[in-house]
Design a protein around this motif. Structure first.
Motif, PDB file in Angstrom:
ATOM      1  N   ARG A  42      37.658  37.958  44.188  1.00 47.69           N
ATOM      2  CA  ARG A  42      38.237  39.011  45.033  1.00 47.69           C
ATOM      3  C   ARG A  42      38.510  40.223  44.139  1.00 47.69           C
ATOM      4  O   ARG A  42      39.296  40.147  43.192  1.00 47.69           O
ATOM      5  CB  ARG A  42      39.537  38.531  45.683  1.00 47.69           C
ATOM      6  CG  ARG A  42      39.341  37.374  46.630  1.00 47.69           C
ATOM      7  CD  ARG A  42      40.625  37.040  47.402  1.00 47.69           C
ATOM      8  NE  ARG A  42      41.847  37.249  46.657  1.00 47.69           N
ATOM      9  CZ  ARG A  42      42.590  36.261  46.120  1.00 47.69           C
ATOM     10  NH1 ARG A  42      42.227  35.007  46.247  1.00 47.69           N
ATOM     11  NH2 ARG A  42      43.691  36.534  45.465  1.00 47.69           N
ATOM     12  N   THR A  43      37.865  41.344  44.436  1.00 44.03           N
ATOM     13  CA  THR A  43      37.877  42.507  43.559  1.00 44.03           C
ATOM     14  C   THR A  43      39.281  42.976  43.199  1.00 44.03           C
ATOM     15  O   THR A  43      39.595  43.152  42.027  1.00 44.03           O
ATOM     16  CB  THR A  43      37.086  43.663  44.204  1.00 44.03           C
ATOM     17  OG1 THR A  43      35.773  43.189  44.483  1.00 44.03           O
ATOM     18  CG2 THR A  43      37.013  44.854  43.276  1.00 44.03           C
ATOM     19  N   SER A  44      40.155  43.169  44.174  1.00 41.92           N
ATOM     20  CA  SER A  44      41.483  43.713  43.871  1.00 41.92           C
ATOM     21  C   SER A  44      42.293  42.751  43.004  1.00 41.92           C
ATOM     22  O   SER A  44      42.975  43.165  42.070  1.00 41.92           O
ATOM     23  CB  SER A  44      42.244  44.051  45.154  1.00 41.92           C
ATOM     24  OG  SER A  44      42.421  42.892  45.953  1.00 41.92           O
ATOM     25  N   TYR A  45      42.218  41.461  43.288  1.00 36.94           N
ATOM     26  CA  TYR A  45      42.948  40.458  42.506  1.00 36.94           C
ATOM     27  C   TYR A  45      42.399  40.401  41.080  1.00 36.94           C
ATOM     28  O   TYR A  45      43.146  40.428  40.107  1.00 36.94           O
ATOM     29  CB  TYR A  45      42.838  39.093  43.182  1.00 36.94           C
ATOM     30  CG  TYR A  45      43.534  37.990  42.425  1.00 36.94           C
ATOM     31  CD1 TYR A  45      44.908  37.806  42.552  1.00 36.94           C
ATOM     32  CD2 TYR A  45      42.828  37.144  41.578  1.00 36.94           C
ATOM     33  CE1 TYR A  45      45.558  36.802  41.856  1.00 36.94           C
ATOM     34  CE2 TYR A  45      43.467  36.140  40.887  1.00 36.94           C
ATOM     35  CZ  TYR A  45      44.835  35.968  41.027  1.00 36.94           C
ATOM     36  OH  TYR A  45      45.468  34.984  40.326  1.00 36.94           O
ATOM     37  N   ASP A  46      41.078  40.327  40.951  1.00 40.37           N
ATOM     38  CA  ASP A  46      40.455  40.247  39.629  1.00 40.37           C
ATOM     39  C   ASP A  46      40.744  41.505  38.809  1.00 40.37           C
ATOM     40  O   ASP A  46      40.959  41.429  37.601  1.00 40.37           O
ATOM     41  CB  ASP A  46      38.948  40.037  39.751  1.00 40.37           C
ATOM     42  CG  ASP A  46      38.603  38.632  40.242  1.00 40.37           C
ATOM     43  OD1 ASP A  46      39.503  37.766  40.273  1.00 40.37           O
ATOM     44  OD2 ASP A  46      37.442  38.407  40.606  1.00 40.37           O
ATOM     45  N   ASN A  47      40.762  42.670  39.452  1.00 36.08           N
ATOM     46  CA  ASN A  47      41.081  43.909  38.741  1.00 36.08           C
ATOM     47  C   ASN A  47      42.497  43.873  38.178  1.00 36.08           C
ATOM     48  O   ASN A  47      42.751  44.371  37.080  1.00 36.08           O
ATOM     49  CB  ASN A  47      40.905  45.128  39.645  1.00 36.08           C
ATOM     50  CG  ASN A  47      39.439  45.481  39.843  1.00 36.08           C
ATOM     51  OD1 ASN A  47      38.580  45.066  39.074  1.00 36.08           O
ATOM     52  ND2 ASN A  47      39.160  46.234  40.883  1.00 36.08           N
TER      53      ASN A  47
END
Length: 136
Positions: free
Chosen positions: A93-98
């Motif tokens: 998940r992009t936002s979590y991984d970021n």
């Protein structure tokens, strides 16, 4: 190399860095990878003490980057100050991984970075994602 040889090689490399800490230098170790691959279990093993909550399976247990400072006794050779960072698992998940990557970028003076994954569970599918985001 076989799995056994790879494990022995990793143990020898970590051992070399950790033993350098016998001269009083703090040794910083960072564990990264997908959820459920044993990062917290490895952290507990390195620290020789149950410091990180662990689970079973691919369910995420670690929710935030954990920093653990621990003095570890190395037999008769003395002690070493370990600073171990146990990171939440990459999820895809992009936002979590970021957020995870941003937290990791705030760590200074990393001596050992260990990328954990379970090839039998196909968790290595996140490796290109991790590389691309950390290379920015």
């Amino acid at each position: 190399m076989s799995d056994k040889e790879n494990t022995a090689d990793l143990a020898n490399r970590i051992n070399t860095v950790v033993r350098a800490g016998l001269n009083g230098k703090k040794v910083t170790i960072v564990l990264v990878g997908p959820a459920g691959v044993g990062k917290s279990t490895l952290a507990n093993t390195l620290l020789m003490k149950q410091m990180c909550r662990t689970g079973t399976g691919a369910q995420a247990v670690t929710e935030n980057l954990q920093r653990i400072d621990q003095v570890v006794k190395l037999g008769d050779e003395g002690t070493v100050q370990l600073e171990v960072f146990d990171s939440p698992g990459f999820s895809g998940r992009t936002s979590y991984d970021n957020k995870v990557i941003k937290d990791l970028q705030g760590i200074a003076n990393i001596d050992v970075l260990i990328l954990c994954f379970d090839v039998s569970a196909n968790s290595c599918r996140y490796l290109p994602l991790i590389h691309a985001r950390t290379a920015q």
